[in-house]
Scaffold this motif. Sequence first.
Motif, PDB file in Angstrom:
ATOM      1  N   UNK A  74      41.042 -48.512  -7.200  1.00  0.00           N
ATOM      2  CA  UNK A  74      41.125 -48.965  -5.804  1.00  0.00           C
ATOM      3  C   UNK A  74      42.362 -49.851  -5.620  1.00  0.00           C
ATOM      4  N   UNK A  75      42.593 -50.765  -6.554  1.00  0.00           N
ATOM      5  CA  UNK A  75      43.763 -51.634  -6.458  1.00  0.00           C
ATOM      6  C   UNK A  75      45.064 -50.834  -6.562  1.00  0.00           C
ATOM      7  N   UNK A  76      45.062 -49.806  -7.414  1.00  0.00           N
ATOM      8  CA  UNK A  76      46.245 -48.945  -7.534  1.00  0.00           C
ATOM      9  C   UNK A  76      46.502 -48.217  -6.228  1.00  0.00           C
ATOM     10  N   UNK A  77      45.442 -47.700  -5.606  1.00  0.00           N
ATOM     11  CA  UNK A  77      45.630 -46.987  -4.339  1.00  0.00           C
ATOM     12  C   UNK A  77      46.191 -47.913  -3.259  1.00  0.00           C
ATOM     13  N   UNK A  78      45.908 -49.197  -3.384  1.00  0.00           N
ATOM     14  CA  UNK A  78      46.430 -50.193  -2.433  1.00  0.00           C
ATOM     15  C   UNK A  78      47.821 -50.672  -2.842  1.00  0.00           C
ATOM     16  N   UNK A  79      48.328 -50.153  -3.968  1.00  0.00           N
ATOM     17  CA  UNK A  79      49.632 -50.517  -4.522  1.00  0.00           C
ATOM     18  C   UNK A  79      49.713 -52.004  -4.843  1.00  0.00           C
ATOM     19  N   UNK A  80      48.621 -52.534  -5.381  1.00  0.00           N
ATOM     20  CA  UNK A  80      48.536 -53.946  -5.744  1.00  0.00           C
ATOM     21  C   UNK A  80      48.864 -54.123  -7.227  1.00  0.00           C
ATOM     22  N   UNK A 111      46.819 -34.639  -8.757  1.00  0.00           N
ATOM     23  CA  UNK A 111      46.411 -34.293 -10.111  1.00  0.00           C
ATOM     24  C   UNK A 111      45.138 -35.031 -10.505  1.00  0.00           C
ATOM     25  N   UNK A 112      45.029 -36.293 -10.123  1.00  0.00           N
ATOM     26  CA  UNK A 112      43.801 -37.032 -10.438  1.00  0.00           C
ATOM     27  C   UNK A 112      42.583 -36.401  -9.762  1.00  0.00           C
ATOM     28  N   UNK A 113      42.732 -35.883  -8.573  1.00  0.00           N
ATOM     29  CA  UNK A 113      41.594 -35.239  -7.894  1.00  0.00           C
ATOM     30  C   UNK A 113      41.072 -34.082  -8.735  1.00  0.00           C
ATOM     31  N   UNK A 169      41.037 -41.190  -5.204  1.00  0.00           N
ATOM     32  CA  UNK A 169      42.292 -40.444  -5.315  1.00  0.00           C
ATOM     33  C   UNK A 169      42.674 -39.814  -3.973  1.00  0.00           C
ATOM     34  N   UNK A 170      41.696 -39.329  -3.250  1.00  0.00           N
ATOM     35  CA  UNK A 170      41.975 -38.802  -1.913  1.00  0.00           C
ATOM     36  C   UNK A 170      42.552 -39.913  -1.045  1.00  0.00           C
ATOM     37  N   UNK A 171      41.959 -41.091  -1.128  1.00  0.00           N
ATOM     38  CA  UNK A 171      42.466 -42.231  -0.359  1.00  0.00           C
ATOM     39  C   UNK A 171      43.849 -42.654  -0.845  1.00  0.00           C
ATOM     40  N   UNK A 172      44.063 -42.644  -2.153  1.00  0.00           N
ATOM     41  CA  UNK A 172      45.379 -42.985  -2.691  1.00  0.00           C
ATOM     42  C   UNK A 172      46.450 -42.038  -2.185  1.00  0.00           C
ATOM     43  N   UNK A 173      46.130 -40.755  -2.145  1.00  0.00           N
ATOM     44  CA  UNK A 173      47.093 -39.775  -1.633  1.00  0.00           C
ATOM     45  C   UNK A 173      47.429 -40.070  -0.173  1.00  0.00           C
ATOM     46  N   UNK A 174      46.399 -40.437   0.582  1.00  0.00           N
ATOM     47  CA  UNK A 174      46.598 -40.758   2.000  1.00  0.00           C
ATOM     48  C   UNK A 174      47.477 -41.992   2.166  1.00  0.00           C
ATOM     49  N   UNK A 175      47.287 -42.993   1.316  1.00  0.00           N
ATOM     50  CA  UNK A 175      48.005 -44.254   1.461  1.00  0.00           C
ATOM     51  C   UNK A 175      49.416 -44.250   0.876  1.00  0.00           C
ATOM     52  N   UNK A 176      49.664 -43.420  -0.106  1.00  0.00           N
ATOM     53  CA  UNK A 176      50.959 -43.429  -0.788  1.00  0.00           C
ATOM     54  C   UNK A 176      51.926 -42.517  -0.054  1.00  0.00           C
ATOM     55  N   UNK A 177      52.605 -43.046   0.903  1.00  0.00           N
ATOM     56  CA  UNK A 177      53.637 -42.305   1.623  1.00  0.00           C
ATOM     57  C   UNK A 177      54.979 -42.647   0.989  1.00  0.00           C
ATOM     58  N   UNK A 178      55.720 -41.644   0.517  1.00  0.00           N
ATOM     59  CA  UNK A 178      57.027 -41.947  -0.128  1.00  0.00           C
ATOM     60  C   UNK A 178      58.001 -42.581   0.862  1.00  0.00           C
TER      61      UNK A 178
END
Length: 189
Positions: free
Chosen positions: A17-23, A141-143, A172-181
């Motif tokens: 969860x923290x990774x998906x938030x880029x913390x 890939x994690x999904x 991982x679905x949430x991480x993909x949504x949050x990680x915009x290049x």
Amino acid sequence: MSLIEILGAVLSALAVWLTSRRSMICWPVSLAAAGLYCWVFLKARLYADAGLQIAFCLYVVYGWRHWRRMEKPDGRIRVRRPTRRTLLNGLLCGAAGSAVWAFVLARFTNDPMPVTDATLTAYSILAQCWDTMRYRETWSLWIVVDSAYVALFMSRGLYPTAVLYAGFVLLAVNGYRLWKPDPSAASPD
């Protein structure tokens, strides 16, 4: 089910969860979770997954340092875009690693599912590598990998871990949504 497995599951979920938030705090939490899960997987005779936790510890140290240099003023990291060649090379390396690791596990251990264990381990290493490189594709890939892990862990009676990995799929679905290049963050391959 053990207290160590439950604590590992809680810390692992928090780390993702923290990774998906880029913390940046995701790294020490990940390190603690990997240490606990190394023990859990050794007890379950999932040797590739136990070794994977050791590899994760090394990636955590690398990722922590790498991300620190790429922090934005808001404390979050910059997401990068890999080239198609980078993605293809990674997937091919994952396949090669799967084959080698499956051979080793089948020949030298009592791992009950050497091909599955090896394949998921190899692609987990790739996903972790992509995470440390800050590629959004890590989440895709994690999904896939975590979905397959759910079935593996259920077959080994690791039900809290299976539930954890089902939750990882959602994270991982949430991480993909949050990680915009970032528009200027192309990989210099």
